[in-house]
Design a protein around this motif. Structure first.
Motif, PDB file in Angstrom:
ATOM      1  N   ASP A   1     -82.033  -1.483  22.746  1.00 23.42           N
ATOM      2  CA  ASP A   1     -81.013  -2.432  22.532  1.00 23.42           C
ATOM      3  C   ASP A   1     -81.260  -3.487  23.715  1.00 23.42           C
ATOM      4  N   GLY A   2     -82.557  -3.549  24.021  1.00 24.80           N
ATOM      5  CA  GLY A   2     -82.603  -4.480  25.070  1.00 24.80           C
ATOM      6  C   GLY A   2     -82.025  -4.140  26.506  1.00 24.80           C
TER       7      GLY A   2
ATOM      8  N   TYR B   1     -85.927  -4.198  22.151  1.00 26.73           N
ATOM      9  CA  TYR B   1     -84.606  -4.248  21.672  1.00 26.73           C
ATOM     10  C   TYR B   1     -84.341  -3.200  20.249  1.00 26.73           C
ATOM     11  N   LEU B   2     -85.421  -3.088  19.753  1.00 27.52           N
ATOM     12  CA  LEU B   2     -85.152  -1.836  18.801  1.00 27.52           C
ATOM     13  C   LEU B   2     -84.901  -0.563  19.206  1.00 27.52           C
ATOM     14  N   ARG B   3     -85.774  -0.257  20.303  1.00 28.31           N
ATOM     15  CA  ARG B   3     -85.504   0.958  20.803  1.00 28.31           C
ATOM     16  C   ARG B   3     -84.257   1.186  21.868  1.00 28.31           C
TER      17      ARG B   3
END
Length: 151
Positions: free
Chosen positions: A74-75, A70-72
């Protein structure tokens, strides 16, 4: 934050897969030197000590893996190697859960009741699941390390 997530994820993977490697490639062959009751008691005790750690590793892997996703990304639109790692990881987790809750439970009961033939029979599928998870663990590691080439 990403460095912490990656470090925790890597450590959990190394410890889980390393534990599987040690159990399958070192402890299993050496344990055959023991008589069946002692060997089966050893395995029951090893699983009782190692499996709580594996649950910690699984929790860390799931939390850090999805946090990284999710951080890299956005999921969304995860690269193929991350999808492959998720699928393999969940297969490993499901196999481990079956191993921990069903198969090793049979071993523990048979050892506790000193039913050595039943305990020995319980070890057959346990060894198979351990072997499968070791191979999947090696595969997922190769995918994770080779990710720049995989896109």
């Amino acid at each position: 934050m990403n460095a912490l997530i990656t470090t925790l994820h890597s450590l959990a993977a190394i410890l889980w897969i390393g534990g599987i490697f040690f159990a399958f490639m070192v402890l299993r062959p050496v344990s055959t030197m023991l008589e069946p009751p002692a060997r089966l008691q050893l395995w029951s005790a090893v699983f009782a000590r190692f499996f709580p750690w594996v649950w910690v590793f699984v929790a860390v892997l799931v939390v850090t893996g999805y946090a990284d996703l999710y951080l890299r990304f956005d999921g969304l639109h995860a690269p193929g190697y991350l999808v492959a790692m998720q699928v393999i990881g969940w297969i490993m987790i499901l196999l481990f859960a079956w191993l921990a809750f069903v198969l090793v439970g049979r071993l523990h009961r048979a050892v506790r009741e000193q039913r050595w033939p039943d305990a020995g029979a319980a070890m057959v599928p346990i060894r198979q699941i351990i072997a499968i998870n070791l191979l999947l663990g090696i595969l997922i590691t190769i995918i994770g390390v080779a990710r720049p080439a995989l896109g």
